[in-house]
Design a protein around this motif. Structure first.
Motif, PDB file in Angstrom:
ATOM      1  N   MET A   1      24.359  39.735  72.223  1.00 47.16           N
ATOM      2  CA  MET A   1      24.155  40.806  71.264  1.00 47.16           C
ATOM      3  C   MET A   1      25.304  41.802  71.392  1.00 47.16           C
ATOM      4  O   MET A   1      25.725  42.150  72.495  1.00 47.16           O
ATOM      5  CB  MET A   1      22.832  41.518  71.519  1.00 47.16           C
ATOM      6  CG  MET A   1      21.615  40.595  71.550  1.00 47.16           C
ATOM      7  SD  MET A   1      21.284  39.811  69.976  1.00 47.16           S
ATOM      8  CE  MET A   1      20.877  41.226  68.971  1.00 47.16           C
TER       9      MET A   1
ATOM     10  N   ARG B   1      22.588  41.055  76.684  1.00 49.03           N
ATOM     11  CA  ARG B   1      22.086  39.688  76.500  1.00 49.03           C
ATOM     12  C   ARG B   1      20.986  39.643  75.441  1.00 49.03           C
ATOM     13  O   ARG B   1      20.907  38.711  74.657  1.00 49.03           O
ATOM     14  CB  ARG B   1      21.557  39.147  77.827  1.00 49.03           C
ATOM     15  CG  ARG B   1      22.631  38.776  78.829  1.00 49.03           C
ATOM     16  CD  ARG B   1      22.016  38.095  80.045  1.00 49.03           C
ATOM     17  NE  ARG B   1      21.315  36.865  79.652  1.00 49.03           N
ATOM     18  CZ  ARG B   1      20.439  36.231  80.433  1.00 49.03           C
ATOM     19  NH1 ARG B   1      20.138  36.723  81.624  1.00 49.03           N
ATOM     20  NH2 ARG B   1      19.862  35.131  80.032  1.00 49.03           N
ATOM     21  N   LEU B   2      20.106  40.660  75.474  1.00 49.57           N
ATOM     22  CA  LEU B   2      19.055  40.779  74.480  1.00 49.57           C
ATOM     23  C   LEU B   2      19.079  42.181  73.895  1.00 49.57           C
ATOM     24  O   LEU B   2      19.514  43.140  74.539  1.00 49.57           O
ATOM     25  CB  LEU B   2      17.675  40.507  75.109  1.00 49.57           C
ATOM     26  CG  LEU B   2      17.436  39.090  75.651  1.00 49.57           C
ATOM     27  CD1 LEU B   2      16.098  39.033  76.372  1.00 49.57           C
ATOM     28  CD2 LEU B   2      17.490  38.057  74.528  1.00 49.57           C
ATOM     29  N   ASP B   3      18.586  42.321  72.684  1.00 49.10           N
ATOM     30  CA  ASP B   3      18.635  43.603  71.987  1.00 49.10           C
ATOM     31  C   ASP B   3      17.898  44.695  72.744  1.00 49.10           C
ATOM     32  O   ASP B   3      18.288  45.864  72.713  1.00 49.10           O
ATOM     33  CB  ASP B   3      18.040  43.438  70.586  1.00 49.10           C
ATOM     34  CG  ASP B   3      18.181  44.691  69.749  1.00 49.10           C
ATOM     35  OD1 ASP B   3      19.318  45.141  69.543  1.00 49.10           O
ATOM     36  OD2 ASP B   3      17.145  45.245  69.320  1.00 49.10           O
ATOM     37  N   GLU B   4      16.795  44.327  73.446  1.00 43.21           N
ATOM     38  CA  GLU B   4      15.996  45.341  74.137  1.00 43.21           C
ATOM     39  C   GLU B   4      16.562  45.718  75.504  1.00 43.21           C
ATOM     40  O   GLU B   4      16.053  46.625  76.163  1.00 43.21           O
ATOM     41  CB  GLU B   4      14.551  44.865  74.295  1.00 43.21           C
ATOM     42  CG  GLU B   4      14.384  43.597  75.131  1.00 43.21           C
ATOM     43  CD  GLU B   4      14.387  42.332  74.276  1.00 43.21           C
ATOM     44  OE1 GLU B   4      13.837  41.321  74.737  1.00 43.21           O
ATOM     45  OE2 GLU B   4      14.928  42.383  73.147  1.00 43.21           O
ATOM     46  N   HIS B   5      17.609  45.041  75.978  1.00 44.48           N
ATOM     47  CA  HIS B   5      18.222  45.374  77.265  1.00 44.48           C
ATOM     48  C   HIS B   5      19.010  46.676  77.182  1.00 44.48           C
ATOM     49  O   HIS B   5      19.444  47.085  76.111  1.00 44.48           O
ATOM     50  CB  HIS B   5      19.148  44.246  77.716  1.00 44.48           C
ATOM     51  CG  HIS B   5      18.406  43.032  78.195  1.00 44.48           C
ATOM     52  ND1 HIS B   5      19.045  41.901  78.646  1.00 44.48           N
ATOM     53  CD2 HIS B   5      17.071  42.779  78.308  1.00 44.48           C
ATOM     54  CE1 HIS B   5      18.146  40.993  79.001  1.00 44.48           C
ATOM     55  NE2 HIS B   5      16.944  41.510  78.807  1.00 44.48           N
TER      56      HIS B   5
ATOM     57  N   GLY C   1      22.035  47.123  78.394  1.00 44.47           N
ATOM     58  CA  GLY C   1      23.369  46.724  77.962  1.00 44.47           C
ATOM     59  C   GLY C   1      24.465  47.623  78.505  1.00 44.47           C
ATOM     60  O   GLY C   1      24.216  48.601  79.223  1.00 44.47           O
TER      61      GLY C   1
END
Length: 243
Positions: free
Chosen positions: A1, A61-65, A67
């Protein structure tokens, strides 16, 4: 992402020995946080001061991380106000209030635009304190808690508005509100008609918006700014009466 966006720094906090977690107000992604590796270096900390405008790239890696966020400085607003306690207080107060009031990762393009306009007013130094009060009023409106200052809630008249109901946020005329003046909030003229704002009017404006921000669950962060304006107003009054 991954996404790229323009944003204003709202706040930072330490993470581990060398990283920072930065919180941004972005145009398309709302209030968004991310990890800045090496963010505690002097150069990066100087860049990530509240109010500075940055070009950001977020990856996760995922939108909810959480980041990571890489930032490049677009414009360093914070450094321009170091010699002006009032404007610096306005900048830090606005950043803290947005960080507290906006839900995370929900786009609010209107709030982003109004925040950018407030920064421009602070940069110019022209009528910046009145613009700050109007900005708090606009923020209330953007989040669904707008004030109705267009006409008297009792009589419907649009002239000589002097008070605001602390419960409904609607204006009240001087005549209609006089019997209840001790239970109503004062309405400064510059918020309902085109008129200049002196220091006393600015204090009334911040007191008004601060009441409804607190009532909505977001205490205003402008305590230092309010103290500065109060002090200026009191000094002006003492100077006037000592002539």
């Amino acid at each position: 992402m991954q996404w790229q966006d323009t944003g204003f720094v709202l706040a930072t906090r330490r993470h581990g020995e060398s990283a920072l977690i930065v919180e941004l107000l972005t145009r398309a992604h709302g209030r968004h946080a991310g990890l800045v590796r090496g963010g505690q270096s002097p150069k990066t900390r100087a860049m990530l001061q509240p109010g500075n405008e940055v070009a950001a790239v977020w990856r996760g890696r995922l939108d909810e991380h959480l980041g990571t966020i890489g930032c490049e400085l677009v414009r360093a607003h914070a450094a321009r106000f170091l010699g002006n306690p009032g404007r610096l207080a306005g900048l830090t107060s606005a950043a803290a209030l947005v960080g507290a009031a906006l839900p995370e990762r929900e786009p609010h393009a209107d709030v982003f635009v109004s925040f950018a306009r407030l920064i421009e007013a602070l940069d110019s130094g022209i009528d910046w304190a009145a613009q700050y009060v109007r900005w708090e009023q606009d923020l209330l409106g953007a989040l669904g808690f707008g004030l109705d200052l267009s006409r008297c809630a009792v009589s419907g008249v649009t002239a000589d508005l002097a008070y605001v109901s602390p419960r409904t946020g609607r204006a009240v005329s001087r005549t209609a509100g006089l019997p209840f003046h001790d239970k109503l909030l004062r309405l400064p003229e510059f918020l309902w008609r085109d008129s200049p704002a002196d220091q006393a009017q600015l204090v009334l404006g911040l007191t008004l918006t601060g009441h409804f921000l607190a009532q909505s669950g977001w205490p205003s962060a402008c305590g230092k700014l309010l103290r500065l304006l109060r002090s200026t107003a009191e000094n002006a009054a003492l100077s006037f009466y000592s002539r």
